[in-house]
Motif scaffolding. Structure first.
Motif, mmCIF file in Angstrom:
data_model
loop_
_atom_site.group_PDB
_atom_site.id
_atom_site.type_symbol
_atom_site.label_atom_id
_atom_site.label_comp_id
_atom_site.label_asym_id
_atom_site.label_seq_id
_atom_site.Cartn_x
_atom_site.Cartn_y
_atom_site.Cartn_z
ATOM 1 N N ALA A 230 69.975 -0.201 15.217
ATOM 2 C CA ALA A 230 70.770 -0.557 16.399
ATOM 3 C C ALA A 230 71.329 -1.966 16.263
ATOM 4 O O ALA A 230 72.482 -2.231 16.655
ATOM 5 N N ASP A 231 70.543 -2.873 15.690
ATOM 6 C CA ASP A 231 71.009 -4.241 15.474
ATOM 7 C C ASP A 231 72.148 -4.280 14.467
ATOM 8 O O ASP A 231 73.143 -5.003 14.664
ATOM 9 N N TYR A 232 72.037 -3.516 13.388
ATOM 10 C CA TYR A 232 73.080 -3.493 12.370
ATOM 11 C C TYR A 232 74.382 -2.895 12.900
ATOM 12 O O TYR A 232 75.460 -3.208 12.394
ATOM 13 N N ILE A 233 74.289 -2.024 13.906
ATOM 14 C CA ILE A 233 75.467 -1.423 14.523
ATOM 15 C C ILE A 233 76.126 -2.391 15.513
ATOM 16 O O ILE A 233 77.349 -2.533 15.557
ATOM 17 N N ALA A 234 75.309 -3.092 16.276
ATOM 18 C CA ALA A 234 75.810 -3.909 17.386
ATOM 19 C C ALA A 234 76.266 -5.297 16.962
ATOM 20 O O ALA A 234 77.107 -5.908 17.635
ATOM 21 N N ASN A 235 75.717 -5.825 15.871
ATOM 22 C CA ASN A 235 75.977 -7.216 15.489
ATOM 23 C C ASN A 235 76.557 -7.314 14.084
ATOM 24 O O ASN A 235 76.217 -6.516 13.205
ATOM 25 N N ASN A 236 77.408 -8.310 13.886
ATOM 26 C CA ASN A 236 77.993 -8.525 12.564
ATOM 27 C C ASN A 236 76.908 -8.826 11.548
ATOM 28 O O ASN A 236 75.990 -9.615 11.804
ATOM 29 N N GLN A 237 77.025 -8.230 10.386
ATOM 30 C CA GLN A 237 76.087 -8.431 9.290
ATOM 31 C C GLN A 237 76.799 -9.147 8.148
ATOM 32 O O GLN A 237 78.000 -8.951 7.929
ATOM 33 N N ASP A 238 76.057 -9.967 7.421
ATOM 34 C CA ASP A 238 76.614 -10.696 6.281
ATOM 35 C C ASP A 238 75.822 -10.355 5.028
ATOM 36 O O ASP A 238 74.586 -10.222 5.083
ATOM 37 N N CYS A 239 76.513 -10.263 3.914
ATOM 38 C CA CYS A 239 75.804 -10.063 2.654
ATOM 39 C C CYS A 239 76.547 -10.753 1.526
ATOM 40 O O CYS A 239 77.746 -11.066 1.626
ATOM 41 N N PHE A 240 75.820 -11.000 0.458
ATOM 42 C CA PHE A 240 76.346 -11.683 -0.723
ATOM 43 C C PHE A 240 76.078 -10.825 -1.946
ATOM 44 O O PHE A 240 75.050 -10.141 -2.048
ATOM 45 N N GLU A 241 77.006 -10.864 -2.891
ATOM 46 C CA GLU A 241 76.775 -10.197 -4.174
ATOM 47 C C GLU A 241 77.571 -10.932 -5.245
ATOM 48 O O GLU A 241 78.692 -11.399 -5.006
ATOM 49 N N ARG A 242 76.970 -11.077 -6.395
ATOM 50 C CA ARG A 242 77.657 -11.653 -7.550
ATOM 51 C C ARG A 242 77.858 -10.529 -8.559
ATOM 52 O O ARG A 242 76.886 -9.948 -9.058
ATOM 53 N N ILE A 243 79.114 -10.223 -8.837
ATOM 54 C CA ILE A 243 79.433 -9.078 -9.693
ATOM 55 C C ILE A 243 80.234 -9.529 -10.903
ATOM 56 O O ILE A 243 81.197 -10.299 -10.793
ATOM 57 N N GLU B 225 81.419 -12.214 -0.618
ATOM 58 C CA GLU B 225 80.764 -12.284 0.684
ATOM 59 C C GLU B 225 81.460 -11.309 1.619
ATOM 60 O O GLU B 225 82.694 -11.320 1.730
ATOM 61 N N ARG B 226 80.657 -10.468 2.268
ATOM 62 C CA ARG B 226 81.237 -9.474 3.169
ATOM 63 C C ARG B 226 80.604 -9.569 4.552
ATOM 64 O O ARG B 226 79.391 -9.760 4.673
ATOM 65 N N LYS B 227 81.441 -9.424 5.549
ATOM 66 C CA LYS B 227 80.985 -9.325 6.936
ATOM 67 C C LYS B 227 81.336 -7.922 7.411
ATOM 68 O O LYS B 227 82.457 -7.452 7.204
ATOM 69 N N PHE B 228 80.393 -7.260 8.057
ATOM 70 C CA PHE B 228 80.594 -5.860 8.413
ATOM 71 C C PHE B 228 79.666 -5.463 9.555
ATOM 72 O O PHE B 228 78.790 -6.234 9.965
ATOM 73 N N ARG B 229 79.864 -4.268 10.052
ATOM 74 C CA ARG B 229 78.900 -3.627 10.947
ATOM 75 C C ARG B 229 78.626 -2.224 10.427
ATOM 76 O O ARG B 229 79.504 -1.591 9.827
ATOM 77 N N LEU B 230 77.423 -1.758 10.655
ATOM 78 C CA LEU B 230 77.075 -0.394 10.268
ATOM 79 C C LEU B 230 77.873 0.557 11.150
ATOM 80 O O LEU B 230 77.879 0.433 12.380
ATOM 81 N N ASN B 231 78.545 1.508 10.539
ATOM 82 C CA ASN B 231 79.560 2.295 11.238
ATOM 83 C C ASN B 231 78.997 3.600 11.817
ATOM 84 O O ASN B 231 79.380 4.696 11.414
ATOM 85 N N PHE B 232 78.088 3.458 12.764
ATOM 86 C CA PHE B 232 77.591 4.591 13.543
ATOM 87 C C PHE B 232 77.728 4.248 15.015
ATOM 88 O O PHE B 232 77.669 3.070 15.403
#
Length: 394
Positions: free
Chosen positions: A147-160, A97-104
């Protein structure tokens, strides 16, 4: 997966859709935190050293992965889902699980927006009024979402799944580590690598080509009834609310994952074991503004719960429009997309529908039922088709 479906040709699907009115349904944060799980005893096949070695390779992989996707990582949680060995080959499956923001700094710097703006600068003066409306709408959607992905924290899931080979001393052999991401059906895995992530230049060109195609198709788009306003971000929010990243099998011995406790059972008491995908997407689309007919598209008739019938109904009733080039990279948040098997004569057998919940031009996330997934990284499929609403989209 849809509920109880056979192999129909496109013609038969249409006929069945027309008849469905008279029949029952075919049942059918800014510091990176790497949180390690200490519970590696659930399957005592691998040594703690081996698990930590596989985890270390995975951690390196996902850090570079984030850089290539231009994410500013805020938090990363890695837990062990399962582990096993077969001779010298060792395997561990991790949930990430990752929390991030788009880096622009701003949306206009993102390749997916830059390519579209470049097209508008070059071509807008030569577009018809209808083409200009379609192009402006596409630019508006992408600028808003980025703009939303830049301004607000985003969450994603991946099973690897991480696979490696042990040497004669029980150490992981350099160069043998491979990575696989869980597919949308659960239990299926596809090979992943950093070179599959598109470069910014490739994303920018794809964005330019996409809006160019939008303009060419604008004159052919069908007009949706003014009463059928589609609020795509409401569909996204519904989809993210009523699902989970469960590890529970839908039934014993089945690799499909399902946990009905996250479903909207207050409004929809009926759900389908191992086969709830179309029911879930129909709920989200209805919540977002596509009206029930009172007949064919209503809970829980075939057009509501079956992928093929749902597809045919929406296309015939002008609520959805096939994207002509099948390019899933264009599918924005709040639009459904499906997996299919190609049949003879150009027809298609649709067998699983999901909701796109994020797309920044480089990376896409989806949410789905059976297998239940929430904001899961999309890593592609051979045969996939998305739908877009031709007008009245917000």
């Amino acid at each position: 997966m849809h509920f109880s479906k056979g192999r129909f040709s496109s013609t038969l699907i249409v006929l069945a859709t027309m008849l469905v009115l008279f029949s029952m349904p075919i049942l059918a944060g800014m510091a990176i935190a790497n949180v390690a799980s200490d519970d590696v005893s659930q399957s005592a096949n691998l040594s703690a050293e081996t698990i930590q070695g596989l985890r270390g390779h995975l951690n390196d992989y996902i850090k570079k992965d984030a850089q290539l996707r231009n994410w500013k990582l805020l938090e990363t949680t890695i837990t062990v889902s399962s582990q096993e060995s077969s001779g010298a080959e060792v395997t561990a499956i991790f949930d990430i699980e990752r929390k991030f923001r788009l880096n622009f700094a701003k949306a206009e710097e993102a390749p997916a927006v830059k390519g579209r703006l470049a097209f508008m600068k070059e071509k807008s003066g030569r577009l018809s009024a209808k083409q200009l409306r379609a192009a402006n709408k596409e630019v508006e959607i992408w600028q808003h979402d980025i703009a939303d992905y830049i301004a607000n924290n985003q969450d994603c899931f991946e099973r690897i799944k991480v696979v490696g080979i042990l040497d004669s001393n029980g150490k992981l052999t350099p160069g043998t580590i491979k990575f696989y991401s869980e597919g949308p059906l659960g239990g299926d895995y596809v090979a992943i690598s950093h070179d599959k992530i598109p470069t910014p230049q490739a994303v920018e060109k794809a964005a330019y080509d996409t809006i160019s195609a939008t303009v060419k198709e604008a004159e052919k788009d069908k007009k949706v009834s003014s009463t059928a306003t589609y609020y795509r971000l409401m569909a996204r929010d519904y989809a993210n609310t009523y699902t989970s990243n469960t590890s529970l099998a839908c039934q014993s011995g089945n690799s499909t994952k399902q946990d009905k406790n996250y479903y909207n059972l207050a409004a929809y008491a009926t759900w389908y074991q191992c086969n709830d995908c179309a029911n879930y997407v129909s709920q989200a689309c209805n919540y977002a503004g596509i009206p029930r007919t009172g007949g064919s598209w209503t809970p829980y008739l075939s057009c509501w719960i079956n992928c093929d019938y749902l597809t045919t109904y929406m296309v015939l009733n002008d609520n959805w429009l096939f994207a002509t080039n099948n390019n899933i990279n264009e599918c924005v948040a709040g639009y459904p997309f499906e997996l299919y098997t190609p049949l003879s004569g150009g027809s298609r057998d649709y067998y699983h529908v999901m909701m796109m919940v994020s797309n920044d031009g480089t990376t896409r996330f989806y949410s789905a039922h059976t297998s239940d997934r929430k904001q899961k990284v999309w890593n592609g499929a051979t045969y996939v088709q998305y739908f877009k609403i031709p007008s009245n989209v917000y």
